[in-house]
Write a protein that holds these residues in place. Structure first.
Motif, PDB file in Angstrom:
ATOM      1  N   ILE A 168       0.840  -1.205   0.000  1.00 10.44           N
ATOM      2  CA  ILE A 168       0.000   0.000   0.000  1.00 10.44           C
ATOM      3  C   ILE A 168       0.871   1.250   0.000  1.00 10.44           C
ATOM      4  CG2 ILE A 168      -1.640   1.343   1.378  1.00 10.44           C
ATOM      5  CD1 ILE A 168      -2.840  -1.283   2.316  1.00 10.44           C
ATOM      6  N   GLN A 169       1.915   1.266   0.821  1.00 10.49           N
ATOM      7  CA  GLN A 169       2.781   2.438   0.913  1.00 10.49           C
ATOM      8  C   GLN A 169       3.527   2.672  -0.399  1.00 10.49           C
ATOM      9  OE1 GLN A 169       5.062   2.632   4.439  1.00 10.49           O
ATOM     10  NE2 GLN A 169       6.355   4.308   3.758  1.00 10.49           N
ATOM     11  N   SER A 170       3.942   1.588  -1.028  1.00 13.10           N
ATOM     12  CA  SER A 170       4.653   1.718  -2.291  1.00 13.10           C
ATOM     13  C   SER A 170       3.761   2.285  -3.382  1.00 13.10           C
ATOM     14  CB  SER A 170       5.189   0.346  -2.706  1.00 13.10           C
ATOM     15  OG  SER A 170       5.737   0.398  -4.005  1.00 13.10           O
ATOM     16  N   ARG A 171       2.505   1.896  -3.346  1.00 17.81           N
ATOM     17  CA  ARG A 171       1.592   2.329  -4.417  1.00 17.81           C
ATOM     18  C   ARG A 171       1.015   3.721  -4.172  1.00 17.81           C
ATOM     19  NH1 ARG A 171      -3.266  -1.302  -7.079  1.00 17.81           N
ATOM     20  NH2 ARG A 171      -4.026   0.285  -8.534  1.00 17.81           N
ATOM     21  N   TYR A 172       0.694   4.039  -2.912  1.00 25.13           N
ATOM     22  CA  TYR A 172      -0.007   5.292  -2.631  1.00 25.13           C
ATOM     23  C   TYR A 172       0.807   6.286  -1.813  1.00 25.13           C
ATOM     24  CZ  TYR A 172      -4.031   2.570  -4.153  1.00 25.13           C
ATOM     25  OH  TYR A 172      -4.891   1.790  -4.874  1.00 25.13           O
ATOM     26  N   GLY A 173       1.998   5.910  -1.381  1.00 27.10           N
ATOM     27  CA  GLY A 173       2.816   6.813  -0.593  1.00 27.10           C
ATOM     28  C   GLY A 173       2.513   6.705   0.886  1.00 27.10           C
ATOM     29  N   PRO A 174       3.400   7.294   1.736  1.00 22.77           N
ATOM     30  CA  PRO A 174       3.177   7.257   3.181  1.00 22.77           C
ATOM     31  C   PRO A 174       1.830   7.897   3.530  1.00 22.77           C
ATOM     32  CG  PRO A 174       5.375   8.043   2.669  1.00 22.77           C
ATOM     33  CD  PRO A 174       4.622   8.015   1.366  1.00 22.77           C
TER      34      PRO A 174
END
Length: 261
Positions: free
Chosen positions: A245-251
């Protein structure tokens, strides 16, 4: 006799109707003339009452000349009355205009003490469930009353900020700038839903007055339940798919939040 007549009148019969029914039950088949003579009443009044009671099915009338009237047996008569009463009660229950109920109210409380008092009272009467969403600073305030509820079998569902300073991704979007933020939103937020019919939500701390909103309004209850459910879903997704999720949408889902700022 007087008591019997009184009960018949309480069932809706007139005094003359009651006297004639009692008389016929006692004397048996009688003509209108005989009834009027024994009761000392005018013949026209007696005939009118006899015809009315016969039309209602309470008296039987012979085909002889003169016609003679007899009273139904007590069990048949009372059954007819009972059926009429039940039919009328059923109709009244369905047809009676319903009293308008007032809309659920919203009550605003200010200060730790009144909020703690009403919350303790509601928690003490909780029957099966309390849903709690608050920060660690407030969790300790409600520890004792919630522990008592849990010990008597009430289910507690928590969403609690651990106090480590990390932002919950669900709170990543702040619709107000620092200059625009109302004082209500400067404190730490908390909410309670008790038995899915009573709620309290508010804010506390950060040099602002403690303030709370109490309501049983079903729309507010539904909103808070939906909010809580989304937090549970987000938590589960982060546990299973956090790095992806973090990789796709950012922190903190910044790529999503930025669309709606």
């Amino acid at each position: 006799m007087d008591q019997l007549l009184q009960h018949l009148r309480s069932l809706g019969f007139t005094e003359m109707e009651s006297k004639i029914m009692v008389h016929l039950s006692k004397e048996g088949a009688s003509s209108g003339y005989e009834v009027s003579k024994r009761l000392g009443a005018s013949r026209s009044n007696v005939y009118a009452v006899l015809q009315r009671l016969h039309a209602r099915g309470i008296l039987c009338c012979s085909d002889s000349e003169p016609a003679k009237y007899t009273m139904l047996p007590a069990d048949e008569f009372t059954l007819i009355i009972s059926n009429h009463v039940q039919e009328s009660l059923g109709y009244v229950e369905q047809a009676m205009p319903k009293q308008k109920t007032s809309s659920p109210e919203f009550a605003t409380l200010q200060g730790d003490r009144p909020i703690m008092e009403i919350l303790a009272k509601e928690i003490a009467t909780a029957e099966y469930e309390i849903i709690i969403d608050l920060c660690s600073e407030e969790a300790s305030l409600f520890h004792d009353v919630l522990k008592d509820a849990e010990e008597r079998g009430v289910r507690l569902l928590w969403s609690c900020d651990a106090g480590n300073g990390e932002n919950n991704p669900f709170f990543g979007w702040h619709p107000f700038t620092d200059q625009e933020t109302p004082s209500l939103f400067k404190g730490r937020t908390f909410s309670f839903i008790i038995d899915r019919k009573w709620s309290l939500l508010g804010s506390r701390g950060n040099e602002t007055d403690t303030i709370g909103l109490v309501t049983e309004h079903p729309v507010m209850i539904r909103l808070l339940l939906g909010y809580f459910a989304q937090e549970l879903i987000m938590y589960e997704l982060e546990q299973d798919l956090g790095p992806e999720i973090q990789s796709r949408y950012g922190p903190h889902y910044e790529q999503i939040w930025n669309k709606y700022r």
